[in-house]
Write a protein that holds these residues in place. Structure first.
Motif, PDB file in Angstrom:
ATOM      1  N   LEU A 275      32.462   6.803  64.601  1.00  0.00           N
ATOM      2  CA  LEU A 275      33.806   6.543  65.118  1.00  0.00           C
ATOM      3  C   LEU A 275      34.214   5.099  64.856  1.00  0.00           C
ATOM      4  O   LEU A 275      35.346   4.826  64.455  1.00  0.00           O
ATOM      5  CB  LEU A 275      33.844   6.838  66.617  1.00  0.00           C
TER       6      LEU A 275
ATOM      7  N   PRO B 281      42.082  10.068  66.134  1.00  0.00           N
ATOM      8  CA  PRO B 281      40.662  10.453  66.206  1.00  0.00           C
ATOM      9  C   PRO B 281      40.467  11.958  66.295  1.00  0.00           C
ATOM     10  O   PRO B 281      39.456  12.482  65.813  1.00  0.00           O
ATOM     11  CB  PRO B 281      40.188   9.757  67.489  1.00  0.00           C
TER      12      PRO B 281
ATOM     13  N   TYR C 192      36.757  13.979  67.067  1.00  0.00           N
ATOM     14  CA  TYR C 192      36.128  13.174  68.106  1.00  0.00           C
ATOM     15  C   TYR C 192      36.709  13.495  69.477  1.00  0.00           C
ATOM     16  O   TYR C 192      37.924  13.663  69.631  1.00  0.00           O
ATOM     17  CB  TYR C 192      36.317  11.679  67.822  1.00  0.00           C
TER      18      TYR C 192
ATOM     19  N   MET D 291      31.607  16.459  70.611  1.00  0.00           N
ATOM     20  CA  MET D 291      32.455  16.301  69.436  1.00  0.00           C
ATOM     21  C   MET D 291      33.078  17.642  69.068  1.00  0.00           C
ATOM     22  O   MET D 291      32.401  18.654  68.976  1.00  0.00           O
ATOM     23  CB  MET D 291      31.631  15.760  68.269  1.00  0.00           C
TER      24      MET D 291
END
Length: 504
Positions: A26, A237, A242, A1
């Protein structure tokens, strides 16, 4: 991450730190994106619905004596300049003003959406749409009867509204991949019908207090939702830090005749799937047009949206001026009853997405729905006036079949084409491809209500004939792709559309 870039996060995350990783997963954020974008575009459609609800109030009164006797009120006096002998034409021109600006704006909005912050761009479009919707309603209290005022407001509103679709599809595309895309997009795209239902109910509920309220309430609704988007919508994201595993960027095997991705690519997805090897360079407008499958689906949507938007803008007017079981309905009842078409559209979008996932053939699914909608419209026109139950049942079926391919093409198909292997994972192409497909469809959407306004003076049978012809053309544009999909299923080979497809 990866580490989280605090400056890129929406301000709502500073107010609610518990929303940041690792407090939330997520999957949580993917679901949140679906919900926020759903509410955003539903509010766009809710604010787009009032013109269709107030048509029967603004437009010319009918000469039918039963209508005049059973529903006589101040609402039946009309509103200049729309209540004259050419009132339906003026109303059609009002639709044309909005939808033409929407169609033109769509191409530029998609191009811009690939290059600037999608969250702020979306909020800008929502606030502008809300303000202009309220301004249109102010014409009631300011006693404005100047056609240029209403046309001008609709043109500006169309430009702001055009920002919405490329933005929400691009954001969802950033978080999604191919796994069950048709079904998930089918559920998600019900925001169109849900927004129409909410807009119809709101506008109809306050219509008796003055048609201006029918615009003011949906206008404030979209501004309220814009605040939610500004505070909490995460565009990608990566903003949350992420590192996404194995997002699929390839087309579905045998979808739209495009070659399947290499077998070595990972097919693991989180909820909707994820994406890697992404290019950050935005694709060119003409280059996007030449992508396999884009042009056929764009022109199919031209005719599909022509039909869908004719119902969107004229169905309450049609119901109001057509006796059901020998009785003409009130303005309010006609507006609320028209939501049955959109309720059917919710089911149609979900079923179309599910079926296309199961048979792995978007074009075949679209053609099937289009061909079935032809007899459905004929039955609705011929037998819809027999009884209320018959009217509701046939309207529901028509809405399901008409909106099914419309929903599928504007979501799953657009996402497929915008993330296909041909463009080597260029995720920033998605908004451009989406804008091309929906922008072309919006040109048809602008034409349909205008034609309905003129053709309806010759009788509603002529309007329905126009709709059936349009559906036939929509199906024709997908015949080649559907044939490719069927042949791939039968013979295990994929036929790649040639670049000349764009000129078909």
């Amino acid at each position: 991450m990866q580490s989280i870039s605090q400056s890129s996060l929406p301000p709502g995350f500073s107010l609610c730190p518990s929303l940041k990783p690792p407090h939330k997963t997520l999957t949580f954020h993917q679901i949140a994106v679906l919900i926020i974008t759903f509410l955003a575009y539903a509010s766009f459609h809710a604010s787009r619905k009032p013109p269709s609800i107030v048509k029967s109030v603004l437009g010319p009164t009918t000469s039918n004596s039963s209508l005049a006797v059973s529903n006589s009120s101040s609402l039946d006096a009309g509103w200049a300049p729309f209540n004259g002998t050419e009132g339906t034409q003026r109303l059609g021109e009002l639709d044309l003003a909005f939808l033409s600006a929407y169609a033109v704006g769509m191409y530029f909005a998609g191009h811009a959406g690939d290059r600037i912050n999608l969250r702020l761009f979306l909020v800008f479009g929502m606030v502008g749409s809300g303000v202009l919707t309220v301004v249109f309603g102010l014409g009631y209290w300011l006693d404005i009867h100047w056609l240029a005022f209403f046309v001008g407001v609709q043109i500006l509103c169309g430009l702001f509204q055009s920002i919405g679709w490329p933005c929400v599809v691009a954001v969802v595309g950033n978080w999604s991949g191919k796994s069950k895309r048709g079904l998930i997009m089918g559920v998600w795209t019900s925001h169109t019908s849900v927004g129409n239902i909410v807009g119809s109910v709101l506008a109809s509920a306050v219509l008796e207090f003055g048609w201006g309220w029918s615009f003011v309430l949906p206008g404030f609704l979209i501004i309220l939702v814009a605040v939610l988007v500004f505070l909490f919508l995460v565009v990608s994201p990566e903003e949350m830090g992420y590192e996404l595993p194995g997002k699929e960027i390839e087309m579905n095997e045998n979808t739209n005749g495009v070659e399947p991705a290499e077998k070595g690519e990972s097919e693991e997805t989180v909820l909707l799937g994820t994406e890697d090897s992404v290019s950050s360079t935005a694709i060119g407008f003409l280059e996007a047009w030449r992508l396999p499958g884009v042009a056929p689906f764009a022109f199919c949507l031209f005719f599909s949206k022509l039909v869908a938007y004719t119902f969107l803008y004229w169905l309450p007017f049609y119901i109001r001026h057509t006796a059901v079981a020998g009785v003409h309905l009130s303005h309010k009842t006609a507006g609320i009853l028209s939501t049955v078409f959109d309720i059917g559209g919710v089911l149609g979008g979900i079923v179309a997405g599910f079926v296309s996932d199961q048979i792995e053939a978007r074009a075949v699914t679209s053609v099937m729905f289009l061909l079935l909608s032809i007899p459905a419209l004929i039955l609705y026109r011929v037998y819809g006036s027999i009884s209320m139950a018959t009217n509701i049942a046939l309207m529901f079926i028509s809405g399901s079949l008409v909106n099914g391919p419309y929903a599928l093409i504007t979501t799953a198909v657009a996402a497929d084409l915008g993330t296909q292997d041909t463009i080597k994972g260029n995720s920033r192409a998605l908004a451009t491809v989406t804008a091309i497909i929906d922008g072309t469809g919006s040109v048809g959407a602008a034409l349909g209500p205008l034609l309905a306004g003129y053709i309806s003076t010759r009788g509603w049978n002529s309007v329905f004939f126009m709709l059936i012809v349009s559906i036939s053309f929509a199906a024709l544009f997908l015949i080649r792709l559907a044939k490719n999909e069927i042949e791939e299923k039968l013979y295990g080979r994929t036929l790649v559309p040639q670049q000349s497809t764009a000129s078909n």
